[in-house]
Design a protein around this motif. Structure first.
Motif, mmCIF file in Angstrom:
data_model
loop_
_atom_site.group_PDB
_atom_site.id
_atom_site.type_symbol
_atom_site.label_atom_id
_atom_site.label_comp_id
_atom_site.label_asym_id
_atom_site.label_seq_id
_atom_site.Cartn_x
_atom_site.Cartn_y
_atom_site.Cartn_z
ATOM 1 N N TYR A 21 53.925 64.470 55.552
ATOM 2 C CA TYR A 21 52.867 64.287 54.557
ATOM 3 C C TYR A 21 53.340 64.692 53.155
ATOM 4 O O TYR A 21 53.128 63.976 52.166
ATOM 5 N N ARG A 49 55.881 62.256 51.802
ATOM 6 C CA ARG A 49 55.208 61.020 51.372
ATOM 7 C C ARG A 49 54.555 61.216 50.001
ATOM 8 O O ARG A 49 54.683 60.378 49.105
ATOM 9 N N ALA A 50 53.866 62.347 49.836
ATOM 10 C CA ALA A 50 53.182 62.604 48.565
ATOM 11 C C ALA A 50 54.187 62.649 47.406
ATOM 12 O O ALA A 50 53.952 62.068 46.337
ATOM 13 N N HIS A 103 55.473 59.185 46.536
ATOM 14 C CA HIS A 103 54.441 58.445 45.805
ATOM 15 C C HIS A 103 54.431 58.865 44.333
ATOM 16 O O HIS A 103 54.394 58.011 43.429
ATOM 17 N N GLU A 104 54.490 60.182 44.086
ATOM 18 C CA GLU A 104 54.403 60.671 42.706
ATOM 19 C C GLU A 104 55.662 60.326 41.914
ATOM 20 O O GLU A 104 55.576 59.966 40.736
ATOM 21 N N GLU A 116 48.096 55.196 52.035
ATOM 22 C CA GLU A 116 48.058 55.935 50.779
ATOM 23 C C GLU A 116 46.936 55.420 49.884
ATOM 24 O O GLU A 116 46.585 54.242 49.927
#
Lengths: 168, 173
Positions: free
Chosen positions: A131, A134-135, A138-139, A94
């Motif tokens: 994907y 995961r994004a 993260h946010e 990342e």
């Protein structure tokens, strides 16, 4: 319509825990537009969270639709998002606009179930994988004042490490 | 004006190597950059970028007594290197099989022939003295795409090694 200034690590404001959005009004829509202008000005970036521009509200934009051959939900405006179920885990690389010139390995859930409102306050449920999952993880970390730097694992890290010792 | 040096240290592993070396560097106004430090076969190895306003001889003057006291081999080069020159890998290649000579040579020669640039290679020997196995984990950039690498690696199968390719994605937020 504006590209907003990003908070850049080690700015301590990135550790702030964001508050839920309570008013679904024009001010919110205008801010979302500014967030979208900001992410559009950063080629290759697939997500942004409001605290990255110093607005400590639980607002996230994620759009992984430019990636080929993956499952996704298109352009997402996620207000007050909450992950309610996690399944599986994977190590992945990342990077983050607030942490320039650094890429690190992070363990994330492979699949998540997410509850989030849209920009009008209507609740939605999403099943996400890979994907996109995961994004979003993260946010949402940004909303909790967490950076991926707080979750780094090395390539040599034991994926099944039993215990993390946190120093405070 | 400061310039970058690469300091290499190798010797029998013991407690305190990193602390003593980096304290000496700090006391002599050195700034640390990227580093790789790890134990290999009972040795401790250090590859360390250091920015310093002086010459190799000055660095050697204050580091040599410490490396001697720790029984480490010391080597210092002035380098052209800079920070913020990272490259991102797009392919991981995992190889394992019964240990024999030539595995790395075969795999990396085939990789070089298709333009694969290795950024990171780790290898280890496991198993027992009677039945050792070899494991190699390579990350790098498939400059001509992944397909030529796949073809090249398929050509190596049948040599009693397992080879797995895994594209590396980086999620940029």
């Amino acid at each position: 319509m504006a590209v907003l200034d990003l908070l850049i690590y080690p700015d301590s404001r990135l550790k702030t825990i964001s508050s839920p959005v309570e008013s679904f009004d024009k001010k919110l829509l205008d801010f979302i537009t500014d967030l979208e202008d900001t992410i559009a000005a950063a080629p290759g970036s697939v997500g942004i969270a409001a605290p990255q521009v110093g607005e400590f509200k639980r607002i996230v934009i994620v759009d992984v639709s430019t990636k080929a051959n993956i499952k996704h939900h298109g352009h997402l405006r996620l207000i007050n998002p909450e992950i309610v179920h996690w399944k599986g885990f994977a190590v992945g690389r990342e990077g983050c606009m607030s942490v320039p010139d650094y890429i690190g390995n992070v363990v994330r859930a492979k699949n998540i179930k997410l509850l989030a409102m849209d920009e009008y306050g209507i609740q939605h449920e999403y099943e996400m994988t890979g994907y996109e999952a995961r994004a979003v993880q993260h946010e949402i970390d940004h909303l909790e004042g967490m950076l991926f730097l707080d979750r780094l694992v090395s390539r040599r890290h034991d994926l099944l490490q039993r215990e993390n010792r946190h120093l405070s | 004006m400061s310039q970058w040096f690469m300091i290499t240290l190798v010797g029998k592993d013991q407690t305190g190597i990193v602390a003593k070396i980096t304290t000496a560097l700090f006391d002599n106004n050195c700034n640390l950059g990227e580093a790789s430090m790890l134990r290999l076969g009972g040795n401790f190895t250090v590859m360390l970028m250091v920015s310093y306003d002086g010459k190799v001889q000055n660095l050697t003057t204050f580091l040599q007594p410490i490396s001697d006291s720790l029984q480490l081999q010391l080597h210092i080069d002035a380098i052209d290197g800079q920070l913020h020159h990272h490259q991102q890998p797009n392919l991981r290649i995992r190889v394992h099989g019964a240990d024999r000579t030539g595995i790395v040579a075969q795999v990396t020669t085939a990789l070089a022939e298709v333009g694969f640039n290795i950024l990171d290679l780790e290898s280890d020997v496991g198993g027992t003295d009677n039945k050792p196995f070899y494991v190699v984990d390579i990350e790098g950039i498939a400059t001509n795409g992944i397909e030529p690498v796949e073809t090249a690696m398929q050509g190596l199968l049948g040599n009693e090694i397992e080879i797995k390719l895994e594209p590396i994605e980086t999620v940029m937020m």
